[in-house]
Design an enzyme around this catalytic site. Structure first.
Site, PDB file in Angstrom:
ATOM      1  N   ASP A   8      -6.613  -0.172  14.143  1.00  0.00           N
ATOM      2  CA  ASP A   8      -7.962  -0.341  13.589  1.00  0.00           C
ATOM      3  C   ASP A   8      -8.258  -1.841  13.543  1.00  0.00           C
ATOM      4  O   ASP A   8      -7.481  -2.658  14.062  1.00  0.00           O
ATOM      5  CB  ASP A   8      -8.094   0.351  12.222  1.00  0.00           C
ATOM      6  N   CYS A  65      -2.150  -0.298  11.639  1.00  0.00           N
ATOM      7  CA  CYS A  65      -3.324  -0.550  10.805  1.00  0.00           C
ATOM      8  C   CYS A  65      -2.901  -1.618   9.799  1.00  0.00           C
ATOM      9  O   CYS A  65      -1.933  -2.340  10.049  1.00  0.00           O
ATOM     10  CB  CYS A  65      -3.854   0.731  10.163  1.00  0.00           C
ATOM     11  N   GLY A  66      -3.606  -1.733   8.668  1.00  0.00           N
ATOM     12  CA  GLY A  66      -3.244  -2.771   7.714  1.00  0.00           C
ATOM     13  C   GLY A  66      -1.816  -2.593   7.208  1.00  0.00           C
ATOM     14  O   GLY A  66      -1.015  -3.525   7.215  1.00  0.00           O
ATOM     15  N   THR A  67      -1.517  -1.383   6.778  1.00  0.00           N
ATOM     16  CA  THR A  67      -0.186  -1.082   6.227  1.00  0.00           C
ATOM     17  C   THR A  67       0.655  -0.186   7.134  1.00  0.00           C
ATOM     18  O   THR A  67       1.860  -0.077   6.917  1.00  0.00           O
ATOM     19  CB  THR A  67      -0.337  -0.330   4.898  1.00  0.00           C
ATOM     20  N   GLY A  68       0.030   0.518   8.036  1.00  0.00           N
ATOM     21  CA  GLY A  68       0.716   1.532   8.843  1.00  0.00           C
ATOM     22  C   GLY A  68       0.730   2.894   8.162  1.00  0.00           C
ATOM     23  O   GLY A  68       1.053   3.910   8.788  1.00  0.00           O
ATOM     24  N   GLY A  70      -1.866   4.688   6.683  1.00  0.00           N
ATOM     25  CA  GLY A  70      -2.941   5.589   7.114  1.00  0.00           C
ATOM     26  C   GLY A  70      -2.688   6.140   8.504  1.00  0.00           C
ATOM     27  O   GLY A  70      -2.875   7.345   8.759  1.00  0.00           O
ATOM     28  N   HIS A  98      17.845   9.661  14.843  1.00  0.00           N
ATOM     29  CA  HIS A  98      17.880  10.901  14.076  1.00  0.00           C
ATOM     30  C   HIS A  98      16.630  11.760  14.243  1.00  0.00           C
ATOM     31  O   HIS A  98      16.718  12.979  14.256  1.00  0.00           O
ATOM     32  CB  HIS A  98      18.047  10.594  12.578  1.00  0.00           C
ATOM     33  N   HIS A 133      20.971  16.778  15.044  1.00  0.00           N
ATOM     34  CA  HIS A 133      19.577  16.556  14.666  1.00  0.00           C
ATOM     35  C   HIS A 133      18.628  17.535  15.357  1.00  0.00           C
ATOM     36  O   HIS A 133      17.486  17.698  14.923  1.00  0.00           O
ATOM     37  CB  HIS A 133      19.166  15.124  14.999  1.00  0.00           C
TER      38      HIS A 133
HETATM   39  C1  RB5 Z   1      -8.343  -0.929   6.365  1.00  0.00           C
HETATM   40  O1  RB5 Z   1      -8.938  -1.727   5.394  1.00  0.00           O
HETATM   41  C2  RB5 Z   1      -7.027  -0.354   5.825  1.00  0.00           C
HETATM   42  O2  RB5 Z   1      -7.282   0.565   4.819  1.00  0.00           O
HETATM   43  C3  RB5 Z   1      -6.243   0.278   6.955  1.00  0.00           C
HETATM   44  O3  RB5 Z   1      -6.010  -0.663   7.935  1.00  0.00           O
HETATM   45  C4  RB5 Z   1      -4.881   0.837   6.600  1.00  0.00           C
HETATM   46  O4  RB5 Z   1      -4.097  -0.099   5.913  1.00  0.00           O
HETATM   47  C5  RB5 Z   1      -4.847   2.177   5.979  1.00  0.00           C
HETATM   48  O5  RB5 Z   1      -3.781   2.748   5.720  1.00  0.00           O
END
Ligand code: RB5
Length: 150
Positions: A8, A65-68, A70, A98, A133
């Site tokens: 994203d 994404c920002g955190t991975g 989502g 695994h 596995h």
């Molecule tokens: C976008 O602002 C952020 O929510 C998205 O990149 C992600 O981190 C969601 O899990």
């Protein structure tokens, strides 16, 4: 190996760098976007990469994404996708050994580019161990969405 990659807006810059890095490693890349920093919705890119892996257009997928978080939640909605959110090289290796993870998720706001490159390289070069596995993965595949509550 053909790699589908998607991100994203939060990970657009990192994705661009990783596309170049994968190209330098000699891999064939299927870039599913996003193609700018304009705000967009990560489930759309998780869908594109998951479909490419499931229909065989790509061998493996990468979602950032920002955190991975989502991306991993969204990709795991697709039956047959085994998406693993990996913040360390150890997790990347174990997700292959695994879990036979076919999609790697990472967070551009929570991981450095150098760390993502190292994780990516290890993940791409680690093979599934199979053996004990295999039955566990078969149990996951035999319990598609919608049947968990029964
Ligand atoms: C976008 O602002 C952020 O929510 C998205 O990149 C992600 O981190 C969601 O899990």
């Amino acid at each position: 190996m053909i790699i589908a990659i998607g991100s994203d807006h939060a990970a657009y810059t990192a994705k661009d760098q990783l596309v170049k890095y994968l190209g330098d490693l000699g891999l064939q890349i299927l870039d599913q976007g996003t193609y700018s920093e304009d705000s967009c919705d990560y489930p759309d890119y998780a869908a594109a990469v998951s479909r490419a892996v499931l229909n065989g257009t790509a061998d493996r997928g990468i979602l950032i994404c920002g955190t991975g978080i989502g991306m991993s939640i969204a990709a795991n909605r697709y039956e047959g996708v085994r998406a693993a959110l990996c913040y360390t090289e150890e997790l990347a290796a174990l997700s292959r050994l695994h879990n036979n993870a076919n999609v790697l998720c990472m967070g551009a706001r929570t991981q450095s580019l150098e760390s993502m490159k190292a994780i990516l390289r290890l993940w791409l070069n680690t093979e599934w161990e199979g053996d004990r596995h295999a039955g566990r993965l078969a149990k996951i595949e035999s319990n598609p969405r919608g049947q968990h509550a029964k």
